[in-house]
Design a protein around this motif. Structure first.
Motif, short mmCIF file in Angstrom:
data_model
loop_
_atom_site.label_atom_id
_atom_site.label_comp_id
_atom_site.label_asym_id
_atom_site.label_seq_id
_atom_site.Cartn_x
_atom_site.Cartn_y
_atom_site.Cartn_z
N GLN A 170 26.71 78.98 31.77
CA GLN A 170 25.21 78.94 33.05
C GLN A 170 24.56 77.27 33.34
O GLN A 170 23.61 77.52 33.93
CB GLN A 170 23.83 79.06 31.71
CG GLN A 170 23.97 80.32 31.09
CD GLN A 170 23.37 80.15 29.76
OE1 GLN A 170 21.84 79.71 29.72
NE2 GLN A 170 23.24 81.31 28.69
N SER A 171 25.85 76.84 33.55
CA SER A 171 26.03 75.46 34.27
C SER A 171 27.11 74.90 34.22
O SER A 171 28.14 75.03 33.83
CB SER A 171 25.01 73.66 32.80
OG SER A 171 25.34 73.07 33.34
N SER A 172 26.95 74.57 35.44
CA SER A 172 28.09 73.33 36.31
C SER A 172 28.19 72.43 36.10
O SER A 172 29.03 71.68 36.66
CB SER A 172 27.73 74.00 37.89
OG SER A 172 26.94 73.10 38.31
N LEU A 173 27.68 71.80 34.62
CA LEU A 173 27.67 70.33 34.07
C LEU A 173 28.60 70.00 33.81
O LEU A 173 28.87 68.41 33.48
CB LEU A 173 26.17 69.38 34.04
CG LEU A 173 24.40 69.81 34.74
CD1 LEU A 173 23.11 69.68 34.21
CD2 LEU A 173 24.72 69.20 36.59
N TYR A 174 29.28 70.47 33.54
CA TYR A 174 30.70 70.42 32.61
C TYR A 174 31.30 71.08 32.52
O TYR A 174 31.02 72.22 33.08
CB TYR A 174 29.66 70.19 31.10
CG TYR A 174 29.95 71.56 30.31
CD1 TYR A 174 30.94 71.82 29.17
CD2 TYR A 174 28.42 72.12 30.13
CE1 TYR A 174 30.53 72.53 28.54
CE2 TYR A 174 28.96 72.83 29.50
CZ TYR A 174 29.36 73.56 28.60
OH TYR A 174 28.89 74.98 28.08
N VAL A 175 32.69 71.42 31.49
CA VAL A 175 33.85 72.44 31.76
C VAL A 175 33.51 72.50 30.29
O VAL A 175 33.97 71.90 29.05
CB VAL A 175 35.04 71.29 32.33
CG1 VAL A 175 36.32 72.94 32.51
CG2 VAL A 175 34.75 70.82 33.24
N SER A 176 33.90 74.09 29.96
CA SER A 176 33.22 74.73 29.39
C SER A 176 34.75 75.09 28.54
O SER A 176 35.65 73.96 29.19
CB SER A 176 32.92 75.91 29.48
OG SER A 176 33.01 76.55 29.59
N PRO A 177 35.06 75.60 27.45
CA PRO A 177 35.86 75.66 26.33
C PRO A 177 37.12 76.61 27.10
O PRO A 177 38.29 76.29 27.44
CB PRO A 177 35.76 75.49 25.17
CG PRO A 177 34.18 74.98 24.74
CD PRO A 177 33.78 74.46 26.10
N ALA A 178 36.16 77.39 27.80
CA ALA A 178 36.53 78.50 28.19
C ALA A 178 37.04 78.36 30.07
O ALA A 178 38.54 78.74 29.63
CB ALA A 178 35.30 79.65 28.71
#
Length: 332
Positions: A189-197
């Motif tokens: 839902q956010s582009s502010l961080y790089v998720s584990p996926a």
């Protein structure tokens, strides 16, 4: 003795600062046993009358540790919590749990308010990214905090390498003779961080490219967390004319959805399509799912151990990286 004695008198008699007296009474886990003893002896000698529950808490040496995580959404989080609870089972600590529904957001209103509303001595954050506002608040309030599965500059973190996990999957599938690969991850839902996926996809794609393979745009899909959303997306993915023969799902939950889709389409697993997940919880064992094993309980234990170290004697923060392992079962 007169009950008009003040915290200043207690501090003077105990030979500590006023703030140390306050910590000993309200956050006893953040001071040493010896310091608590001195403060309590001064309280008794002077007849100082703080709130009764504060004195009781200090005498037990009890501290309140908050743990915030998406418990109800992600089975893997429950295993991390088991590690935390088992590590402190014989210690005088109160563990307070806070549930945040999604790990796909940039941060959490609940997380932002915890240091104010929770009366906590320490905090463990599982699989929820910090943003700048929350990180600054935690730092300003000097609330010892350990992160699991996410990182932020200046905070202790217990991690595994998601990109390495993706590489392990790619290398395994290549070794099995596959040439057409796909990926299914959780929508962010956010582009502010790089998720584990996303990190898992990065490692997966990189290892495939190094071996001379690519991921077509139509073979990379994202969906909401859950078996049914994953199944619906996988039905589209596996119904393509040029169907992939191997699918890496970024969690065991999503992999379960892919497995259901394959069965609905009458595809043989792993002969016609191999499926690999990530986490290796009870779901993976029940489905006999090939997956990447995370040291879930171990991360919980390591995080609590590190938090207790910081409560006892604050030191420079550090990140600890634990190992991953690919577990081969019946699906790929």
């Amino acid at each position: 003795m007169s009950s008009s004695k003040t915290i200043y008198d207690v501090a003077a008699l105990a030979g500590v600062s006023i703030s140390t007296v306050s910590l000993a009474l309200n956050s006893p886990a953040r001071v040493s046993a010896e310091t608590r003893r001195k403060v309590l002896e001064a309280v008794d000698a002077l007849g100082f009358a703080p709130k009764p529950e504060a004195v009781a808490k200090a005498r037990r040496g009890v501290g309140r540790i908050g743990v915030i995580a998406p418990y109800t959404s992600y089975p893997s989080v429950a295993q991390r919590l088991n590690g935390i609870l088992r590590f402190v089972s014989h210690r005088p600590l109160e563990i307070v749990l806070f549930d945040q529904v999604s790990a796909a957001q940039s941060s959490s209103p609940l997380l932002a308010s915890l240091p104010i509303t929770g009366r906590l001595d320490g905090l463990i954050v599982i699989s929820l990214p910090l943003d700048e506002v929350v990180a600054k608040r935690l730092t300003t309030l000097r609330l010892p905090t350990v992160l699991i599965d996410v990182r932020y500059p200046g905070f202790d973190a217990i991690l595994t390498s998601d990109s390495l996990g993706g590489r392990l999957v790619a290398e395994h599938l290549i070794a099995q003779g596959h040439c057409h690969f796909a990926f299914l991850g959780e929508t962010q839902q956010s582009s502010l961080y790089v998720s584990p996926a996303q990190q898992r996809l990065i490692g997966y794609r990189s290892a495939l490219q190094e071996a001379g393979y690519s991921l077509a745009e139509d073979d990379v899909r994202f969906t909401l967390h859950g078996v049914e959303p994953a199944m619906n997306m996988a039905m589209e993915l596996l119904a393509q004319e040029k169907r992939p023969t191997a699918v890496f799902a970024s969690s065991d939950t999503l992999a379960a959805g892919v497995l259901r889709a394959a069965r609905k389409l009458g595809l043989s697993v792993p002969d016609e399509v191999a499926i690999v997940g990530f986490d290796d919880g009870e779901l993976a064992e029940a489905l006999d799912l090939t997956t990447v094993r995370q040291p879930l309980e171990e991360t919980g234990r390591a995080a609590m151990e590190r938090l207790l170290q910081q409560l006892e004697k604050p030191t420079t923060t550090r990140e600890v990286m634990l190992n991953l392992e690919l577990v081969k079962r019946a699906t790929g």
